[in-house]
Design an enzyme around this catalytic site. Structure first.
Site, PDB file in Angstrom:
ATOM      1  CG  ASN A   1      -6.479  -0.628   1.798  1.00 45.07           C
ATOM      2  OD1 ASN A   1      -5.845  -0.178   0.842  1.00 45.07           O
ATOM      3  ND2 ASN A   1      -5.896  -1.175   2.843  1.00 45.07           N
TER       4      ASN A   1
ATOM      5  CG  HIS B   1      -2.974   3.448   2.771  1.00 45.78           C
ATOM      6  ND1 HIS B   1      -3.530   3.181   1.541  1.00 45.78           N
ATOM      7  CD2 HIS B   1      -2.966   2.270   3.450  1.00 45.78           C
ATOM      8  CE1 HIS B   1      -3.843   1.906   1.485  1.00 45.78           C
ATOM      9  NE2 HIS B   1      -3.522   1.332   2.622  1.00 45.78           N
TER      10      HIS B   1
ATOM     11  CB  CYS C   1      -0.946   0.009   1.189  1.00 47.30           C
ATOM     12  SG  CYS C   1      -2.044  -1.393   1.211  1.00 47.30           S
TER      13      CYS C   1
END
Ligand code: ACO
Length: 324
Positions: free
Chosen positions: A281, A251, A114
């Site tokens: 996500n 994020h 990520c």
């Protein structure tokens, strides 16, 4: 050293929306559980014929249009992804063909989970600063749905698919827009908290799950600490007070993680751009997707200092300070 800046951005999200209610028909969960624990309401899921490189190409086209540049202007292409179309060739090479980039374009994928986009931005910046490349396309793209165990309620409710891209090049004369700083890192011995154990070359790999496994509480604590630390470090390094940051693009993993960071940095939550309620996500796509939305929504104005901050499997972390 000549200055470099983000010249344009673009994003792409698959059309199919999967709501929490739809997921609760497949696994034992509920909209209430998912929303209160994560802030997620729905996510986009790529179609069976849709690949990471296709989503990446769509985002890249939009970024080129925004920057008013053409494929011929690009000589460096990095795709941050942990879900390339296939182990080789790199998704970047497939995007190159799709966009019609020239043969003297350096093309490669980068995997920092990520944190991938922040890593790719720093890598591209360093390559441009070397003077050997002129203009870069930096893309974060993921089909996370392809590495999800859809019967595991502890992970399947968290993720989504998508792509975001920026064009990086020489700062425009007279403009204050530029990349200010970047800081990357990785916390050793934390890999078991978040991984895709199967599908690779490790001896146990053939029998191990090819889907994301996660120790949620452990990741939560590591993420808050890593993002808070790296945000502070980069601000101190560049002598910028948290209050001078107009917009923070974190994020998009969990709203509670973002709330904790806002509290630690003593910044109002409104300063943080959040779209995880609609996308979940999306791993390496999360920051460029949010950045593009924030720009198009007018949340980022000319002259604004913006902080990108991320964490991901590894456990990797990173932050970038940008003036637009
Ligand atoms: N629906 C209903 N119940 C569930 C679900 C679900 N989807 N998932 C788990 N539960 C249950 C658990 O089984 C547990 O039940 P038990 O108490 O009977 O054992 C209970 O809910 C509580 O589970 P916890 O794991 O304690 O819940 P928590 O409050 O920690 O929230 C969560 C879980 C949302 C995963 C949280 O820990 C989190 O967000 N962690 C960080 C995850 C993250 O950010 N990951 C990003 C990684 S992305 C990347 O970098 C690739």
């Amino acid at each position: 050293m000549s200055a470099h800046a983000i010249l344009g951005s673009g994003s792409y999200a698959p059309t199919r929306i999967v709501t929490n209610d739809e997921l609760s028909q497949r696994v034992e969960t509920s909209d209430e559980w998912i929303f209160t624990r994560t802030g997620i309401r729905e996510r986009r899921i790529a179609g069976p014929d849709e690949s990471t490189s296709q989503m990446a190409s769509a985002a890249a086209r939009a970024a080129l249009a925004d920057a008013k540049l053409s494929p011929a202007d690009i000589d460096l292409l990095i795709v941050a992804t942990m879900t390339p179309d296939m182990p080789m060739p790199a998704a970047a090479c497939l995007v190159q063909t799709e966009l019609g980039l020239s043969a003297d374009t350096a093309c490669f994928d980068l995997n920092a989970a990520c944190t991938g986009f922040v890593y790719a931005l720093d890598t591209a910046w360093a390559m441009l600063a070397s003077g050997r490349y002129r203009t870069a396309l930096v893309i974060g793209a993921e089909k996370v749905s392809s590495v999800i165990d859809w019967s595991d309620r502890t992970t399947c409710v968290l993720f989504g698919d998508g792509a975001g891209a920026v064009v990086l090049g020489s700062a425009v004369e007279g403009s204050r827009a530029r990349l200010i700083g970047s800081k990357l890192g990785s916390i050793p011995a934390t890999s078991s908290a978040l991984m895709t154990p199967g599908g690779g070359s490790a001896p146990a790999s053939p029998d191990a799950p090819k889907c994301i496994t996660m120790k949620g509480k452990e990741v939560f604590k590591l993420a808050v600490r890593a993002m808070d630390d790296v945000a502070r470090e980069i601000l101190v390094a560049h002598n910028i007070a948290p209050s001078e940051v107009a917009c923070i693009i974190p994020h998009q993993a969990n709203r509670r993680i973002i709330e904790a960071i806002a509290q630690y940095l003593e910044l109002p939550l409104e300063r943080f751009f959040i779209n995880l309620d609609r996308f979940g996500n999306t791993s390496a796509a999360s920051i460029p997707l949010a950045l593009d939305e924030a720009r198009r929504a007018g949340r980022i104005k000319s002259g604004d200092v913006v902080l990108l901050v991320a964490f991901g499997a590894g456990l990797t972390y990173g932050a970038t300070l940008v003036r637009f």
